[in-house]
Design a protein around this motif. Structure first.
Motif, PDB file in Angstrom:
ATOM      1  N   GLY A  71       2.289 -23.394   3.222  1.00 13.61           N
ATOM      2  CA  GLY A  71       3.453 -22.710   2.674  1.00 13.61           C
ATOM      3  C   GLY A  71       3.367 -21.207   2.765  1.00 13.61           C
ATOM      4  O   GLY A  71       3.022 -20.648   3.804  1.00 13.61           O
ATOM      5  N   THR A  72       3.666 -20.540   1.633  1.00  7.95           N
ATOM      6  CA  THR A  72       3.801 -19.090   1.585  1.00  7.95           C
ATOM      7  C   THR A  72       3.056 -18.551   0.367  1.00  7.95           C
ATOM      8  O   THR A  72       3.035 -19.190  -0.679  1.00  7.95           O
ATOM      9  N   TRP A  73       2.439 -17.382   0.526  1.00  9.18           N
ATOM     10  CA  TRP A  73       1.852 -16.696  -0.621  1.00  9.18           C
ATOM     11  C   TRP A  73       2.539 -15.345  -0.787  1.00  9.18           C
ATOM     12  O   TRP A  73       3.048 -14.761   0.169  1.00  9.18           O
ATOM     13  N   VAL A  74       2.551 -14.839  -2.015  1.00  5.15           N
ATOM     14  CA  VAL A  74       3.171 -13.546  -2.289  1.00  5.15           C
ATOM     15  C   VAL A  74       2.428 -12.879  -3.432  1.00  5.15           C
ATOM     16  O   VAL A  74       1.898 -13.552  -4.328  1.00  5.15           O
ATOM     17  N   GLN A  75       2.369 -11.557  -3.376  1.00  4.37           N
ATOM     18  CA  GLN A  75       1.694 -10.779  -4.415  1.00  4.37           C
ATOM     19  C   GLN A  75       2.330  -9.392  -4.469  1.00  4.37           C
ATOM     20  O   GLN A  75       2.612  -8.796  -3.434  1.00  4.37           O
ATOM     21  N   LEU A  76       2.566  -8.883  -5.671  1.00  2.57           N
ATOM     22  CA  LEU A  76       3.097  -7.541  -5.856  1.00  2.57           C
ATOM     23  C   LEU A  76       1.946  -6.590  -6.155  1.00  2.57           C
ATOM     24  O   LEU A  76       1.066  -6.906  -6.959  1.00  2.57           O
ATOM     25  N   LEU A  99       4.998  -9.927 -12.058  1.00  2.00           N
ATOM     26  CA  LEU A  99       5.235  -8.492 -12.106  1.00  2.00           C
ATOM     27  C   LEU A  99       3.949  -7.704 -12.291  1.00  2.00           C
ATOM     28  O   LEU A  99       3.898  -6.508 -11.975  1.00  2.00           O
ATOM     29  N   CYS A 100       2.917  -8.359 -12.793  1.00  2.00           N
ATOM     30  CA  CYS A 100       1.629  -7.692 -12.991  1.00  2.00           C
ATOM     31  C   CYS A 100       0.656  -7.963 -11.852  1.00  2.00           C
ATOM     32  O   CYS A 100      -0.551  -7.717 -11.990  1.00  2.00           O
ATOM     33  N   GLY A 101       1.153  -8.485 -10.730  1.00  2.98           N
ATOM     34  CA  GLY A 101       0.313  -8.629  -9.548  1.00  2.98           C
ATOM     35  C   GLY A 101      -0.320  -9.984  -9.350  1.00  2.98           C
ATOM     36  O   GLY A 101      -1.260 -10.105  -8.545  1.00  2.98           O
ATOM     37  N   GLY A 102       0.146 -11.007 -10.041  1.00  4.34           N
ATOM     38  CA  GLY A 102      -0.433 -12.332  -9.871  1.00  4.34           C
ATOM     39  C   GLY A 102      -0.242 -12.860  -8.456  1.00  4.34           C
ATOM     40  O   GLY A 102       0.798 -12.644  -7.834  1.00  4.34           O
ATOM     41  N   HIS A 103      -1.244 -13.561  -7.954  1.00  4.06           N
ATOM     42  CA  HIS A 103      -1.196 -14.151  -6.613  1.00  4.06           C
ATOM     43  C   HIS A 103      -0.504 -15.513  -6.723  1.00  4.06           C
ATOM     44  O   HIS A 103      -0.949 -16.390  -7.455  1.00  4.06           O
ATOM     45  N   VAL A 104       0.584 -15.677  -5.988  1.00  8.28           N
ATOM     46  CA  VAL A 104       1.436 -16.869  -6.114  1.00  8.28           C
ATOM     47  C   VAL A 104       1.409 -17.653  -4.813  1.00  8.28           C
ATOM     48  O   VAL A 104       1.553 -17.078  -3.725  1.00  8.28           O
ATOM     49  N   LEU A 105       1.228 -18.969  -4.929  1.00  8.06           N
ATOM     50  CA  LEU A 105       1.285 -19.878  -3.790  1.00  8.06           C
ATOM     51  C   LEU A 105       2.482 -20.806  -3.954  1.00  8.06           C
ATOM     52  O   LEU A 105       2.690 -21.374  -5.027  1.00  8.06           O
ATOM     53  N   VAL A 106       3.259 -20.922  -2.899  1.00  6.52           N
ATOM     54  CA  VAL A 106       4.417 -21.817  -2.892  1.00  6.52           C
ATOM     55  C   VAL A 106       4.310 -22.695  -1.651  1.00  6.52           C
ATOM     56  O   VAL A 106       4.227 -22.174  -0.532  1.00  6.52           O
ATOM     57  N   ASP A 107       4.302 -23.985  -1.834  1.00  6.48           N
ATOM     58  CA  ASP A 107       4.184 -24.900  -0.695  1.00  6.48           C
ATOM     59  C   ASP A 107       5.526 -25.063   0.008  1.00  6.48           C
ATOM     60  O   ASP A 107       6.105 -26.151   0.053  1.00  6.48           O
ATOM     61  N   PRO A 113       7.833 -17.001 -18.772  1.00  2.00           N
ATOM     62  CA  PRO A 113       6.480 -16.527 -19.064  1.00  2.00           C
ATOM     63  C   PRO A 113       5.660 -16.245 -17.796  1.00  2.00           C
ATOM     64  O   PRO A 113       4.832 -15.330 -17.791  1.00  2.00           O
ATOM     65  N   GLN A 114       5.873 -17.013 -16.727  1.00  2.00           N
ATOM     66  CA  GLN A 114       5.133 -16.789 -15.494  1.00  2.00           C
ATOM     67  C   GLN A 114       5.571 -15.515 -14.789  1.00  2.00           C
ATOM     68  O   GLN A 114       4.796 -14.924 -14.029  1.00  2.00           O
ATOM     69  N   LEU A 115       6.806 -15.087 -15.028  1.00  3.51           N
ATOM     70  CA  LEU A 115       7.295 -13.866 -14.401  1.00  3.51           C
ATOM     71  C   LEU A 115       6.448 -12.669 -14.806  1.00  3.51           C
ATOM     72  O   LEU A 115       6.303 -11.711 -14.039  1.00  3.51           O
ATOM     73  N   HIS A 116       5.873 -12.719 -15.993  1.00  6.41           N
ATOM     74  CA  HIS A 116       5.002 -11.624 -16.439  1.00  6.41           C
ATOM     75  C   HIS A 116       3.837 -11.441 -15.480  1.00  6.41           C
ATOM     76  O   HIS A 116       3.515 -10.317 -15.067  1.00  6.41           O
ATOM     77  N   ASP A 117       3.185 -12.545 -15.103  1.00  8.34           N
ATOM     78  CA  ASP A 117       2.051 -12.450 -14.177  1.00  8.34           C
ATOM     79  C   ASP A 117       2.505 -12.000 -12.800  1.00  8.34           C
ATOM     80  O   ASP A 117       1.776 -11.277 -12.112  1.00  8.34           O
ATOM     81  N   ILE A 139      13.396 -11.890  -3.495  1.00  9.45           N
ATOM     82  CA  ILE A 139      12.013 -12.335  -3.666  1.00  9.45           C
ATOM     83  C   ILE A 139      11.853 -13.085  -4.989  1.00  9.45           C
ATOM     84  O   ILE A 139      11.342 -14.217  -5.038  1.00  9.45           O
ATOM     85  N   LEU A 140      12.291 -12.479  -6.067  1.00 12.13           N
ATOM     86  CA  LEU A 140      12.120 -13.092  -7.383  1.00 12.13           C
ATOM     87  C   LEU A 140      13.008 -14.313  -7.567  1.00 12.13           C
ATOM     88  O   LEU A 140      12.613 -15.290  -8.212  1.00 12.13           O
ATOM     89  N   ALA A 141      14.215 -14.291  -6.996  1.00 12.04           N
ATOM     90  CA  ALA A 141      15.090 -15.461  -7.080  1.00 12.04           C
ATOM     91  C   ALA A 141      14.497 -16.626  -6.296  1.00 12.04           C
ATOM     92  O   ALA A 141      14.639 -17.787  -6.685  1.00 12.04           O
ATOM     93  N   GLY A 142      13.834 -16.330  -5.169  1.00 13.67           N
ATOM     94  CA  GLY A 142      13.194 -17.392  -4.402  1.00 13.67           C
ATOM     95  C   GLY A 142      12.085 -18.073  -5.188  1.00 13.67           C
ATOM     96  O   GLY A 142      11.903 -19.293  -5.101  1.00 13.67           O
ATOM     97  N   LEU A 143      11.332 -17.302  -5.966  1.00  7.59           N
ATOM     98  CA  LEU A 143      10.286 -17.895  -6.802  1.00  7.59           C
ATOM     99  C   LEU A 143      10.897 -18.718  -7.925  1.00  7.59           C
ATOM    100  O   LEU A 143      10.381 -19.782  -8.277  1.00  7.59           O
ATOM    101  N   GLU A 144      12.000 -18.232  -8.496  1.00  7.65           N
ATOM    102  CA  GLU A 144      12.664 -18.986  -9.564  1.00  7.65           C
ATOM    103  C   GLU A 144      13.200 -20.310  -9.045  1.00  7.65           C
ATOM    104  O   GLU A 144      13.201 -21.318  -9.750  1.00  7.65           O
ATOM    105  N   GLU A 145      13.639 -20.325  -7.774  1.00  8.59           N
ATOM    106  CA  GLU A 145      14.084 -21.579  -7.150  1.00  8.59           C
ATOM    107  C   GLU A 145      12.984 -22.625  -7.160  1.00  8.59           C
ATOM    108  O   GLU A 145      13.251 -23.819  -7.308  1.00  8.59           O
ATOM    109  N   HIS A 146      11.764 -22.176  -6.993  1.00  8.50           N
ATOM    110  CA  HIS A 146      10.635 -23.094  -6.860  1.00  8.50           C
ATOM    111  C   HIS A 146       9.914 -23.325  -8.180  1.00  8.50           C
ATOM    112  O   HIS A 146       8.739 -23.717  -8.193  1.00  8.50           O
ATOM    113  N   GLY A 147      10.602 -23.088  -9.290  1.00  8.19           N
ATOM    114  CA  GLY A 147      10.055 -23.486 -10.585  1.00  8.19           C
ATOM    115  C   GLY A 147       9.478 -22.373 -11.432  1.00  8.19           C
ATOM    116  O   GLY A 147       8.885 -22.652 -12.476  1.00  8.19           O
TER     117      GLY A 147
END
Length: 306
Positions: free
Chosen positions: A146-151, A87-95, A81-85, A69-77
């Protein structure tokens, strides 16, 4: 666009067969490599950011599915610093809709109810949950593009014939915190990156279009004028005139060229990362020997210079 994922590449390489070991051993080795990379990235961001207690201990138990999951987000930029959000539940959109299917097929994934992105057909694209030591409860689904993800800090299983559990009650408490603070409650803290103010990764913002001939000519003249004025900023005007820039016929066409995949500042862009340890003893010895030789070469002979 076909994006190469580390774990997917490992599985393909394993099927092809690696010399010196079985295909399963090769896949396990590559998966462990990705897992170690994600562990290190989380440990780095934990140095500068504040998290709930227990993150480092949880990182030691990071599963391959969580790392994917986290490697897939790193692939997309995704940057440190964004990893902090995240891990703290930030709502992420990836096209990238391919992420939805890739994460959906991961071990431990299961359909889950949620109130996110109600405009999507949940029968065709159900929201998918997955539990883990670091992500606690990963929730992802589809968007229009695309895809959204949230922890989430606490998993929930509302709906159906199931009776509410302790986790459901804790999830309601997290919702109350969200209503009062306006922040998502993630596994390791709070994030202001909500569904209304999400974090965008790899957004599709480029719309190719053609210019009319008059507009193209006017734009080309403006670009040439800017280029000529910039040509004398770094060196003298006489020297710049001897080395003119390349004569490009279509200056306006260059405006439509996008960065290649993974282009930009990279994983550590805009991050507070610095070296906190001394160089290795071998490197220090080599540098010291070079310095001693340089000093000996400049020593004057007895009696002073002649």
């Amino acid at each position: 666009m076909d994006r190469k994922h580390p774990l997917a590449s490992a599985k393909r390489a394993a099927r092809a067969g690696w010399p010196g070991g079985s295909s399963s051993d090769a896949a396990d080795a590559r998966a462990e490599q990705v897992r170690n990379r994600v562990r290190l990235t989380i440990e780095i961001t934990a140095r500068a950011g504040e998290y709930r207690r227990g993150l480092i201990a949880a990182v030691a138990r990071l599963s391959a599915e969580e790392a994917e999951i986290l490697a897939g987000l790193e692939e997309h930029g995704l940057q440190v610093p964004q990893l902090h959000d995240v891990l703290c539940g930030g709502h992420v959109l990836v096209d990238d809709p391919n992420l939805y299917e890739r994460w959906r097929a991961a071990k431990g994934s299961h359909p889950r109810l949620s109130s996110h992105h109600r405009d999507i057909d949940k029968t065709r694209y159900p929201d998918i949950g997955m539990r883990g030591h670091v992500v606690r409860e990963k929730l992802h689904g589809r968007t229009a593009t695309g895809t959204w993800v949230q922890l989430e800090k606490t998993p929930a299983a509302f709906g159906g014939s199931k009776m509410p559990s302790i986790d459901d009650l804790r999830h309601l408490m997290d919702y109350v915190v969200y209503r009062f603070t306006g922040s998502n409650v993630g596994p390791w803290g709070l994030s202001r990156m909500t569904e209304r103010r999400p974090m965008y990764l790899s957004p599709i913002v480029a719309v190719p279009t053609s210019l009319t001939p008059p507009v193209a000519r006017s734009l080309t003249k403006a670009l040439r004028r800017i280029e000529e004025s910039d040509d004398v900023t770094a060196v003298s005007q006489q020297l710049a005139a001897r080395f003119p820039p390349p004569d490009r016929q279509d200056l306006a066409g260059e405006l439509g060229q996008a960065l290649s995949d993974r282009g930009g500042r990279g994983l550590f862009g805009n991050s507070e990362v610095w070296i906190t340890q001394t160089p290795s003893r071998t490197a220090a010895a080599v540098l010291r020997a070079s310095s001693d030789r340089a000093s000996a070469a400049t020593v004057w002979p007895t009696g002073g210079p002649r």
